[in-house]
Design an enzyme around this catalytic site. Structure first.
Site, PDB file in Angstrom:
ATOM      1  N   GLY A   1      76.936  29.861  54.254  1.00 45.77           N
ATOM      2  CA  GLY A   1      78.198  30.592  54.204  1.00 45.77           C
ATOM      3  C   GLY A   1      77.988  31.925  53.521  1.00 45.77           C
ATOM      4  O   GLY A   1      77.684  31.973  52.335  1.00 45.77           O
TER       5      GLY A   1
ATOM      6  N   GLY B   3      80.134  34.605  53.245  1.00 45.27           N
ATOM      7  CA  GLY B   3      81.362  35.359  53.008  1.00 45.27           C
ATOM      8  C   GLY B   3      81.322  36.001  51.634  1.00 45.27           C
ATOM      9  O   GLY B   3      80.244  36.274  51.095  1.00 45.27           O
ATOM     10  N   ALA B   4      82.492  36.211  51.042  1.00 44.70           N
ATOM     11  CA  ALA B   4      82.563  36.911  49.756  1.00 44.70           C
ATOM     12  C   ALA B   4      81.795  36.167  48.661  1.00 44.70           C
ATOM     13  O   ALA B   4      80.941  36.743  47.987  1.00 44.70           O
ATOM     14  CB  ALA B   4      84.025  37.108  49.353  1.00 44.70           C
TER      15      ALA B   4
ATOM     16  N   ALA C 292      85.944  37.427  44.249  1.00 48.72           N
ATOM     17  CA  ALA C 292      85.327  38.426  45.136  1.00 48.72           C
ATOM     18  C   ALA C 292      86.179  38.519  46.390  1.00 48.72           C
ATOM     19  O   ALA C 292      86.774  37.537  46.821  1.00 48.72           O
ATOM     20  CB  ALA C 292      83.901  38.014  45.482  1.00 48.72           C
TER      21      ALA C 292
ATOM     22  N   LYS D  53      91.797  22.580  38.427  1.00 53.98           N
ATOM     23  CA  LYS D  53      91.750  23.718  39.358  1.00 53.98           C
ATOM     24  C   LYS D  53      92.670  23.461  40.552  1.00 53.98           C
ATOM     25  O   LYS D  53      93.307  24.379  41.065  1.00 53.98           O
ATOM     26  CB  LYS D  53      90.297  23.935  39.811  1.00 53.98           C
ATOM     27  CG  LYS D  53      90.084  25.107  40.773  1.00 53.98           C
ATOM     28  CD  LYS D  53      90.100  26.450  40.051  1.00 53.98           C
ATOM     29  CE  LYS D  53      90.028  27.634  41.002  1.00 53.98           C
ATOM     30  NZ  LYS D  53      88.738  27.906  41.582  1.00 53.98           N
TER      31      LYS D  53
ATOM     32  N   ASN E  48      98.290  29.276  45.568  1.00 60.09           N
ATOM     33  CA  ASN E  48      97.972  29.545  46.973  1.00 60.09           C
ATOM     34  C   ASN E  48      99.181  29.460  47.901  1.00 60.09           C
ATOM     35  O   ASN E  48      99.491  30.425  48.596  1.00 60.09           O
ATOM     36  CB  ASN E  48      96.811  28.663  47.435  1.00 60.09           C
ATOM     37  CG  ASN E  48      95.471  29.297  47.110  1.00 60.09           C
ATOM     38  OD1 ASN E  48      95.164  30.381  47.577  1.00 60.09           O
ATOM     39  ND2 ASN E  48      94.678  28.638  46.298  1.00 60.09           N
TER      40      ASN E  48
ATOM     41  N   ASN F  83      99.454  37.450  42.866  1.00 58.87           N
ATOM     42  CA  ASN F  83      99.624  36.315  41.951  1.00 58.87           C
ATOM     43  C   ASN F  83     100.646  36.578  40.848  1.00 58.87           C
ATOM     44  O   ASN F  83     101.425  35.701  40.485  1.00 58.87           O
ATOM     45  CB  ASN F  83      98.279  35.943  41.315  1.00 58.87           C
ATOM     46  CG  ASN F  83      97.275  35.424  42.326  1.00 58.87           C
ATOM     47  OD1 ASN F  83      97.572  35.307  43.508  1.00 58.87           O
ATOM     48  ND2 ASN F  83      96.073  35.120  41.868  1.00 58.87           N
TER      49      ASN F  83
ATOM     50  N   ASN G  26      95.574  40.058  41.761  1.00 62.81           N
ATOM     51  CA  ASN G  26      94.808  39.467  42.876  1.00 62.81           C
ATOM     52  C   ASN G  26      95.699  38.994  44.016  1.00 62.81           C
ATOM     53  O   ASN G  26      96.820  38.544  43.795  1.00 62.81           O
ATOM     54  CB  ASN G  26      93.983  38.262  42.394  1.00 62.81           C
ATOM     55  CG  ASN G  26      92.851  38.653  41.462  1.00 62.81           C
ATOM     56  OD1 ASN G  26      92.817  39.769  40.950  1.00 62.81           O
ATOM     57  ND2 ASN G  26      91.939  37.742  41.221  1.00 62.81           N
TER      58      ASN G  26
ATOM     59  N   GLU H 220      93.081  26.751  53.678  1.00 65.23           N
ATOM     60  CA  GLU H 220      92.534  25.541  53.049  1.00 65.23           C
ATOM     61  C   GLU H 220      93.640  24.580  52.603  1.00 65.23           C
ATOM     62  O   GLU H 220      93.403  23.696  51.785  1.00 65.23           O
ATOM     63  CB  GLU H 220      91.651  25.939  51.859  1.00 65.23           C
ATOM     64  CG  GLU H 220      90.402  26.696  52.277  1.00 65.23           C
ATOM     65  CD  GLU H 220      89.547  27.143  51.100  1.00 65.23           C
ATOM     66  OE1 GLU H 220      88.454  26.590  50.909  1.00 65.23           O
ATOM     67  OE2 GLU H 220      89.969  28.053  50.364  1.00 65.23           O
TER      68      GLU H 220
END
EC number: 1.1.1.169
Length: 303
Positions: free
Chosen positions: A7, A9-10, A122, A176, A184, A194, A241, A256
């Protein structure tokens, strides 16, 4: 160490950059096979890392000391299963993604499985990845049989600090998850950064009460107040963010949600606990997804 990063990605490019800089032998692994992957990262101090790294080399994979998986949660299972037969059976697989539920999909994997969660931020900006904020990565064994790989935390600490080893990573993953269950879906539904969520304390508390009830039944001590305080800390620390789910919604990508509020719903059902607010948020995000996925292929592409 010899490390394959699955993966690019970022988050994948962030780790590839950090591993390269510390002299580790690395390759990327892309969904569409290519002989190399471009890594183009702007660090928090403004310095730039721009390299083409080896990618999708099965011989490299077959001699890797670690498979680091930085895919979206819904991509993990198929991708890891497709590589497991080439990877040495003793090579640990470290999954770092939002949400929970991938371990249940990988129960038959023979390699040691480790789970991680990170607060490094990121994001993609065109062809460049911006390392927005430093953070801490918590890692630990995914299953009882997965053993002590704390030496990996020591190595990764020198690569992209901070990295902490937990024998009981599940408690950290649930904390988390509580944050993800709030930030999210709410930011995705309200289309806001956020920090805007500060203005909705009652909504946040309602979600935290439901999550806390499930966490307690899962065998981890917590309270709605503790979770709320932690969520508010994260909101304040990441006020500017744009959450990963809102980024996905804006880019018309699969989210997700099935591994965040969706995972909570599955565990709540197993314990006979009602979670109406999380159910409502889950359904709202799924509705948003279905609006654009119906127009596109109708199905998320495999990893």
């Amino acid at each position: 160490m010899k490390i394959t990063v699955l993966g690019c990605g970022a988050l994948g490019q962030l780790w590839l950059t950090a591993l390269c800089k510390q002299g580790h032998e690395v390759q990327g692994w892309l969904r569409v096979p290519q002989p190399y992957c471009s890594v183009n990262l702007v660090e928090t101090d403004g310095s730039i890392f721009n390299e083409s790294l080896t990618a999708n080399d099965p011989d490299f994979l077959a001699t890797s000391d670690l498979l680091l998986v930085t895919l979206k949660a819904w991509q993990v299972s198929d991708a890891v299963k497709s590589l497991a037969s080439t990877l040495p059976v003793t090579t640990p697989i470290l999954l770092i993604h939002n949400g929970m539920g991938t371990i249940e999909e990988l129960q038959n994997i023979q390699q040691p499985l480790l789970m991680g969660t990170t607060t490094h931020a990121a994001r993609r900006d065109g062809n460049v990845i911006i390392h927005v904020a430093n953070g801490i990565t918590h890692i630990g064994p995914a299953r009882q049989q997965d053993g002590d790989y704390s030496y990996l935390a020591d190595i990764l600490q020198t690569v992209l600090p901070d990295v902490a080893w937990h024998n009981n990573i599940r408690a950290e993953l649930w904390r988390k998850l509580a944050v993800n269950c709030v930030i999210n879906p709410l930011t995705a539904i309200w289309n806001c950064p956020n920090g805007e969520l500060r203005h909705h304390p009652q909504e946040i508390m309602q979600i935290c009460e439901e999550v806390a009830a499930v966490i307690e039944r899962e065998g981890h001590h917590t309270s709605a107040e503790d979770l709320r305080d932690y969520v508010m800390q994260v909101i304040d620390a990441t006020a500017e963010n744009i959450s990963s789910m809102l980024q996905d919604i804006r880019a018309l990508r699969h989210t997700e949600i099935d591994y965040i509020n969706g995972f909570l719903l599955r565990r709540a059902r197993a314990h006979g606990i009602a979670v109406p607010e999380n159910t409502r948020l889950f359904e709202m995000v799924k509705r948003k997804e279905s609006e654009y996925e119906r127009i596109g292929t109708g199905l998320p592409r495999p990893w």
